[in-house]
Design an enzyme around this catalytic site. Structure first.
Site, mmCIF file in Angstrom:
data_model
loop_
_atom_site.group_PDB
_atom_site.id
_atom_site.type_symbol
_atom_site.label_atom_id
_atom_site.label_comp_id
_atom_site.label_asym_id
_atom_site.label_seq_id
_atom_site.Cartn_x
_atom_site.Cartn_y
_atom_site.Cartn_z
ATOM 1 N N GLU A 169 0.833 -1.213 0.000
ATOM 2 C CA GLU A 169 0.000 0.000 0.000
ATOM 3 C C GLU A 169 0.868 1.264 0.000
ATOM 4 O O GLU A 169 0.627 2.192 -0.771
ATOM 5 C CB GLU A 169 -0.919 0.032 1.239
ATOM 6 N N ASN A 173 1.304 3.857 -3.143
ATOM 7 C CA ASN A 173 0.962 5.277 -2.982
ATOM 8 C C ASN A 173 2.085 6.191 -3.459
ATOM 9 O O ASN A 173 1.839 7.203 -4.108
ATOM 10 C CB ASN A 173 0.644 5.586 -1.517
ATOM 11 N N ARG A 189 -9.227 3.936 -7.703
ATOM 12 C CA ARG A 189 -8.610 3.786 -6.395
ATOM 13 C C ARG A 189 -9.748 3.791 -5.379
ATOM 14 O O ARG A 189 -10.741 4.501 -5.545
ATOM 15 C CB ARG A 189 -7.636 4.944 -6.098
HETATM 16 N N1 LIG Z 1 2.936 9.132 -1.185
HETATM 17 C C1 LIG Z 1 1.909 9.966 -1.437
HETATM 18 N N2 LIG Z 1 2.120 11.158 -2.073
HETATM 19 C C2 LIG Z 1 1.114 12.012 -2.330
HETATM 20 N N3 LIG Z 1 -0.189 11.760 -1.998
HETATM 21 C C3 LIG Z 1 -0.457 10.606 -1.350
HETATM 22 C C4 LIG Z 1 0.558 9.649 -1.035
HETATM 23 N N4 LIG Z 1 -0.027 8.604 -0.398
HETATM 24 C C5 LIG Z 1 -1.333 8.899 -0.316
HETATM 25 N N5 LIG Z 1 -1.620 10.088 -0.877
HETATM 26 C C6 LIG Z 1 -2.949 10.746 -0.939
HETATM 27 O O1 LIG Z 1 -3.803 10.148 0.019
HETATM 28 C C7 LIG Z 1 -4.977 9.616 -0.606
HETATM 29 C C8 LIG Z 1 -5.446 8.372 0.111
HETATM 30 O O2 LIG Z 1 -4.510 7.299 -0.032
HETATM 31 P P1 LIG Z 1 -5.021 5.797 0.104
HETATM 32 O O3 LIG Z 1 -5.759 5.669 1.391
HETATM 33 O O4 LIG Z 1 -3.886 4.883 -0.113
HETATM 34 O O5 LIG Z 1 -6.101 5.654 -1.075
HETATM 35 P P2 LIG Z 1 -5.881 5.490 -2.666
HETATM 36 O O6 LIG Z 1 -4.462 5.118 -2.924
HETATM 37 O O7 LIG Z 1 -6.818 4.408 -3.036
HETATM 38 O O8 LIG Z 1 -6.242 6.811 -3.259
HETATM 39 C C9 LIG Z 1 -4.585 9.416 -2.059
HETATM 40 O O9 LIG Z 1 -5.688 9.430 -2.937
HETATM 41 C C10 LIG Z 1 -3.614 10.589 -2.296
HETATM 42 O O10 LIG Z 1 -4.330 11.771 -2.563
HETATM 43 MG MG LIG Z 2 -3.358 3.785 -1.886
#
Ligand SMILES: Nc1ncnc2c1ncn2[C@@H]1O[C@H](COP(=O)(O)OP(=O)(O)O)[C@@H](O)[C@H]1O
Ligand SMILES: [Mg+2]
Lengths: 145, 116
Positions: free
Chosen positions: A48, A52, A107
């Protein structure tokens, strides 16, 4: 806390490296003899966080993702995933279940919830245009036999 | 990851096996999307017992299939006995989109009744 072992791998933000990162994580903790359940939870949390960094952090551009792992005090696993991507403007919002900035790409917005559920703790350090660091910890059960 | 389709009178079973992450989700989504948009099914079963790994990408994959299937009003089922995978699905309220089946017995019961 005493550091028993430590590793760091760096790789390009290519989605094929998601599986590499899981294998690296699993193999690093294998001397601790984790239960199947613990191993799956750690692999899923790593997947995960690394996904991300690739999907959101670098968002189609190529950058470096760093996975660091430490074994502390015999059975605590500490995992850090870092990117120098676009960062998270509102961390509390990002952590909410079902929140995603990429609904068009299917997502689900459940990555952070999965990390929090499968690990003992998770911390997010992020700044717009600087990058994001995710730090997670999990204490493995002690085999008493 | 491997995808296998099996269909008998408007019932489509989608067998997924191997590892499902964001990387191989992209190709899987297209293949399943294409298959679903070419047919018209009463029932769709996602058979996930062959998955050796799945993260939250699995949610989006199934949800995307449900969206396409809603055009022809299909009922969607999801079968897995994997506790972690079930947890990921229930955490995201997947049970509101699909019927979750978590045992062989349940699967047989649902499938026997649907074959009639
Ligand atoms: N490493 C990262 N850099 C920038 N934004 C991030 C990062 N990790 C997460 N995010 C932000 O947080 C949100 C939620 O992440 P997550 O719970 O993993 O859901 P998803 O990946 O399904 O969108 C993402 O949609 C993104 O906007
Ligand atoms: Mg994610």
């Amino acid at each position: 806390m005493e550091i028993i072992n430590e590793m760091r791998v760096m790789f390009l933000s290519k989605s094929e490296n998601e599986s590499f990162s899981r294998v690296a994580a699993a193999s690093f903790i294998s001397p601790l003899d984790p239960t199947v359940s613990e191993l799956v939870e750690i692999k899923t949390a790593v997947s995960e966080a690394v996904s991300n960094a690739i999907i959101h952090g670098y968002d189609g551009t190529i950058g470096v993702v760093t996975l660091e792992m430490r074994i502390l005090d015999t059975r605590t696993v500490e995992i850090t995933v870092t990117d120098q991507g676009k960062g998270i403007p509102d961390i509390e919002k990002a952590k909410e279940p079902l929140f995603t900035t990429k609904p068009d790409e299917e997502r689900a917005g459940m990555g952070f919830t999965v990390m929090e559920t499968f690990m003992d703790s998770m911390e997010i350090d992020s700044a717009p245009d600087k990058g994001t660091r995710i730090m997670m910890k999990k204490s493995l059960t002690t085999d008493l036999t | 990851m491997d995808i296998l389709f099996e269909e008998t009178n408007q019932i489509l079973t989608i067998f997924l096996s191997g590892e499902l992450d964001h990387h191989n989700c992209i190709a899987a989504k297209d293949r399943i999307g294409l298959k679903l948009s070419m047919g018209s099914y009463h029932k769709i079963l996602y058979h996930l017992e062959g998955l050796t790994f799945m993260d939250s990408s699995g949610i989006g994959l199934i949800a995307n299939g449900c969206k396409i299937a809603s055009v022809f009003d299909a009922k969607v089922y999801l079968y897995t006995e994997n506790e972690k995978h079930l947890k990921i699905f229930t955490m995201s309220n997947m049970q509101e989109l699909v019927t979750l089946i978590s045992s062989r017995k349940e699967l047989d019961a649902v499938w026997k009744s649907s074959m009639k």
